[in-house]
Scaffold this active site. Sequence first.
Site, short mmCIF file in Angstrom:
data_model
loop_
_atom_site.label_atom_id
_atom_site.label_comp_id
_atom_site.label_asym_id
_atom_site.label_seq_id
_atom_site.Cartn_x
_atom_site.Cartn_y
_atom_site.Cartn_z
N ARG A 17 0.24 14.58 13.40
CA ARG A 17 0.72 14.35 12.04
C ARG A 17 0.73 15.60 11.16
O ARG A 17 -0.04 15.70 10.20
CB ARG A 17 -0.09 13.23 11.37
CG ARG A 17 0.05 11.92 12.10
CD ARG A 17 -0.64 10.79 11.40
NE ARG A 17 0.17 10.20 10.37
CZ ARG A 17 -0.17 9.07 9.73
NH1 ARG A 17 -1.29 8.47 10.01
NH2 ARG A 17 0.61 8.57 8.81
N ARG A 36 -8.78 -0.55 4.42
CA ARG A 36 -7.89 0.47 3.86
C ARG A 36 -6.53 -0.15 3.54
O ARG A 36 -5.86 0.33 2.63
CB ARG A 36 -7.69 1.61 4.86
CG ARG A 36 -8.88 2.54 4.99
CD ARG A 36 -8.54 3.70 5.88
NE ARG A 36 -7.18 4.13 5.56
CZ ARG A 36 -6.29 4.58 6.44
NH1 ARG A 36 -6.60 4.70 7.70
NH2 ARG A 36 -5.08 4.94 6.04
N LYS A 71 0.83 -1.21 0.00
CA LYS A 71 0.00 0.00 0.00
C LYS A 71 0.87 1.26 0.00
O LYS A 71 0.65 2.17 -0.79
CB LYS A 71 -0.89 0.00 1.25
CG LYS A 71 -1.61 1.30 1.48
CD LYS A 71 -2.52 1.26 2.69
CE LYS A 71 -1.87 1.68 4.00
NZ LYS A 71 -1.56 3.10 4.14
N ASN A 72 1.84 1.29 0.89
CA ASN A 72 2.62 2.53 1.05
C ASN A 72 3.61 2.78 -0.07
O ASN A 72 4.28 3.81 -0.08
CB ASN A 72 3.32 2.55 2.41
CG ASN A 72 2.34 2.81 3.54
OD1 ASN A 72 1.17 3.09 3.29
ND2 ASN A 72 2.81 2.71 4.78
N ASP A 130 4.28 0.69 12.10
CA ASP A 130 3.11 0.00 11.54
C ASP A 130 3.03 -1.47 11.98
O ASP A 130 2.07 -2.16 11.63
CB ASP A 130 3.11 0.09 10.01
CG ASP A 130 2.75 1.49 9.52
OD1 ASP A 130 2.31 2.31 10.35
OD2 ASP A 130 2.89 1.75 8.31
N CYS A 165 -5.67 13.14 13.16
CA CYS A 165 -6.22 11.81 12.91
C CYS A 165 -6.04 10.99 14.17
O CYS A 165 -5.45 11.46 15.14
CB CYS A 165 -5.56 11.15 11.70
SG CYS A 165 -3.93 10.54 12.05
C1 UD1 Z 1 4.08 7.01 6.56
C2 UD1 Z 1 3.24 5.79 6.29
C3 UD1 Z 1 2.65 5.26 7.59
C4 UD1 Z 1 3.75 5.02 8.62
C5 UD1 Z 1 4.62 6.25 8.77
C6 UD1 Z 1 5.84 6.05 9.65
C7 UD1 Z 1 2.45 6.14 4.04
C8 UD1 Z 1 1.32 6.44 3.13
N1 UD1 Z 1 2.20 6.13 5.34
O1 UD1 Z 1 3.21 8.02 7.09
O2 UD1 Z 1 1.97 4.03 7.31
O3 UD1 Z 1 3.17 4.74 9.87
O4 UD1 Z 1 5.11 6.69 7.48
O5 UD1 Z 1 6.60 4.99 9.18
O6 UD1 Z 1 3.53 5.85 3.60
N2 UD1 Z 1 6.23 14.88 10.76
C9 UD1 Z 1 6.37 16.23 11.02
N3 UD1 Z 1 6.18 17.11 9.99
C10 UD1 Z 1 5.90 16.71 8.73
C11 UD1 Z 1 5.77 15.34 8.46
C12 UD1 Z 1 5.94 14.45 9.52
O7 UD1 Z 1 6.62 16.64 12.14
O8 UD1 Z 1 5.74 17.56 7.84
C13 UD1 Z 1 6.40 13.90 11.87
C14 UD1 Z 1 5.13 13.11 12.18
O9 UD1 Z 1 4.29 13.80 13.06
C15 UD1 Z 1 5.69 11.85 12.80
C16 UD1 Z 1 7.01 11.66 12.03
O10 UD1 Z 1 7.31 12.91 11.44
O11 UD1 Z 1 5.98 12.05 14.15
C17 UD1 Z 1 6.97 10.59 10.97
O12 UD1 Z 1 5.83 10.75 10.17
P1 UD1 Z 1 5.85 10.42 8.60
O13 UD1 Z 1 7.03 9.56 8.28
O14 UD1 Z 1 5.72 11.70 7.85
O15 UD1 Z 1 4.54 9.60 8.43
P2 UD1 Z 1 3.68 9.53 7.10
O16 UD1 Z 1 4.57 9.78 5.94
O17 UD1 Z 1 2.46 10.34 7.27
#
Ligand code: UD1
Length: 422
Positions: free
Chosen positions: A122, A398, A22-23, A306, A117
């Site tokens: 996030r 999902r 999925k990711n 995850d 969420c």
């Molecule tokens: C992706 C995965 C999700 C997985 C996560 C962590 C997808 C579609 N989803 O989510 O399944 O659980 O990686 O492995 O690939 N953060 C910030 N600012 C930002 C972006 C992120 O502070 O602009 C922080 C988040 O709050 C979190 C950390 O960075 O604490 C990691 O999040 P991130 O790797 O961005 O998660 P996703 O990409 O949303």
Amino acid sequence: MDKLEIQGGVRLDGEVRISGAKNAALPILAAALLPHATLQIRNVPRLHDVKTMIALLDRLGAGVTVGENCQVEVDPTSTCEFTAPYELVKTMRASILVLGPLLARHGRADVSLPGGCAIGARPVNLHVDGLRALGADIEIEGGYIRARADRLRGARIVLDTVTVTGTENLMMAACLADGRTVIENAAREPEVVDLAGFLTAMGARIAGAGTDTLVIEGVERLHGCDYEVLPDRIEAGTYLVAGAITGGRVRARNARPQHLDAVLAKLRDAGATVTVGKDWIEVNMNGRRPMAVDIRTAPHPGFPTDMQAQFAALDAVAEGVGTVVETIFENRYMHMLELRRLGADIRIEGHTAVIHGVDRLSGAPVMATDLRASASLVLAGLVAQGTTEIQRIYHIDRGYERIEEKLGQLGAHIKRVPGGSH
Ligand code: UD1
């Protein structure tokens, strides 16, 4: 709404075929907005999130044809809309992945802010700051990220926190920027590497995928390609834990063992015999009860967030005391409360869950709160005495393709009970 009903107590035994990730499929579908030609994407999992991404591409005007055998054809040349609306983004945060491609290819993108969420705040500040560093003009207004640019310019970006979709958005945007972009502290997840493979197959010039420094030389345009999405390591990990938690044996076919090192190490610590081949992994508990393990989540190659909830379920019935420390998402403990409803002995102290394994869980109605939390409830249901009824399983759909069929093939007594609209 559909429910899942599980009669616990069956030791799983058998083989399961792992679907496309999925990711990886989500960013790859978003990246399909970038080229000037049609492309074929194979091994796309049939999941609700994938349908949402396809609906979004369709809304943007791209031509999408979903074929047999998990194949999707995207013709991005007809893209004529540049807004990812709230109705879609609120159902799937990964919609933010169209921001970079739309901006790089068409010079504009309006993407709704995802908002909070179930698993924490996030934010998307790193996506926005990175695109600004590439020369985009971005305003946040009316709940939307409104981004504009002529041609993006290569830049050096140092990410504050390791972010998976943030790295992906910036990597996609940088492919069409003028000059060289360097992304430091980049995510190293296999899905980021798969996206880099897809972009490279379209003619992008990317070095360093899988390390924490990505170097991207921008090109003027990208061409079509034919690409196969990598297998889902989280789906594989979930079925392997299903084998371990029931004291059984599960072989995951079409899996990549090298992507699951941290997870397989914990399964070995739990007492499982783990055997791997080039594209399969087998876990065998030989009828034993698992031993408790300590988990601390971290960006790849650390233990994946995850898979945290699934191991919490394992610890709940294991011998001994296990701890789970979540370092990525501050609120990702919701499943612990539902697991308690099944009789788990879990105490949460700050960011640590202390789990005393119990001899038996007992079936009860529980509620899925997010995708991986739901997986942990399914796993707990497989060992709980009596019937576990899981509500709100749209969360499971999902991210897990036909979970009841796949578990059924392994011997589980599980069925989907169709419900009404509420
Ligand atoms: C992706 C995965 C999700 C997985 C996560 C962590 C997808 C579609 N989803 O989510 O399944 O659980 O990686 O492995 O690939 N953060 C910030 N600012 C930002 C972006 C992120 O502070 O602009 C922080 C988040 O709050 C979190 C950390 O960075 O604490 C990691 O999040 P991130 O790797 O961005 O998660 P996703 O990409 O949303």
